[in-house]
Design an enzyme around this catalytic site. Structure first.
Site, PDB file in Angstrom:
ATOM      1  CG  ASN A  24      -1.896   1.127   1.259  1.00  0.00           C
ATOM      2  OD1 ASN A  24      -1.639   2.205   0.722  1.00  0.00           O
ATOM      3  ND2 ASN A  24      -3.022   0.916   1.911  1.00  0.00           N
ATOM      4  CG  ASP A  82      -4.018  -6.162  10.186  1.00  0.00           C
ATOM      5  OD1 ASP A  82      -3.972  -6.132   8.947  1.00  0.00           O
ATOM      6  OD2 ASP A  82      -5.009  -6.582  10.812  1.00  0.00           O
TER       7      ASP A  82
END
Length: 208
Positions: A24, A82
């Site tokens: 990302n 995360d």
């Protein structure tokens, strides 16, 4: 040559490197800003290796899955984040399913639209939410650390702002009247859930 390989050649022998286990680009950019402010001696290297299956049921499990895979692939210490948004009236959801809330396409706009629709009849006092970030640090030798950062706030009734990514356009931190998407990147990097988690991680980085 991979980015990790290029950086090994470009950096001097005294420069410390850590790979960020994500594909990302938004997260890479945000982490580089956070790390530069807290540890300017540390270079965050982008990850171009295979993505493991994130089949954990907690933020910590998924962060460790990603960090272990990146450390094994690059032979560098690896960081993995995360993260997601947890809404009180939804029992902490979307949580670990934040990126897939509207389906496996990982469509951020669709995720936000679905969440707002689910809360359409919920008044402000009950729109409490928090961003959660769990960061795992895994060394090639096997040492592992996990830390967590939480950023409390509430959900807006409609998206606002052109910055940030994910749920930033609908998240208003406590004490603020603007969504995170209306903040400058430097402002977000100083206060975000990832910044809070990384600050907890800084003492552990000395072991690298």
């Amino acid at each position: 040559m991979s980015e990790a390989g290029a950086l090994r050649q470009a950096q001097g022998p005294g420069r410390r490197q850590v790979v960020l286990a994500t594909h990302n680009p938004h997260k890479v950019e945000e982490f580089r800003g956070i790390v530069a402010a807290a540890r300017p001696d540390l270079e965050v290297v982008g990850y171009d290796g295979p993505e493991p299956v994130e089949d954990g049921v907690t933020f910590a499990e998924n962060a460790l899955i990603k960090a272990r895979a990146a450390a094994a692939h690059t032979r560098l210490p690896a960081l993995a984040d995360d993260s997601g948004i947890a809404v009180d009236v939804l029992g902490g959801s979307p949580g670990v399913f934040s990126a897939y809330w509207a389906g496996h396409a990982k469509d951020a706009a669709a995720n936000v639209a679905l969440l707002l629709d689910q809360l359409s009849d919920i008044h402000d006092p009950h729109r409490v939410a928090q961003f959660v970030s769990t960061i795992a640090l895994v060394a090639p030798g096997g040492a592992e650390h996990v830390v967590e950062g939480r950023w409390p706030g509430r959900l807006a009734h409609a998206p606002s702002g052109a910055g940030g990514f994910g749920y930033d356009p609908v998240f208003i931190p406590d004490g603020q009247d603007r969504t995170v998407a209306e903040w400058a990147p430097e402002e977000k990097n100083a206060h975000s859930h990832r910044a809070r988690a990384f600050r907890a991680l800084v003492p552990l980085l000395e072991a690298l």
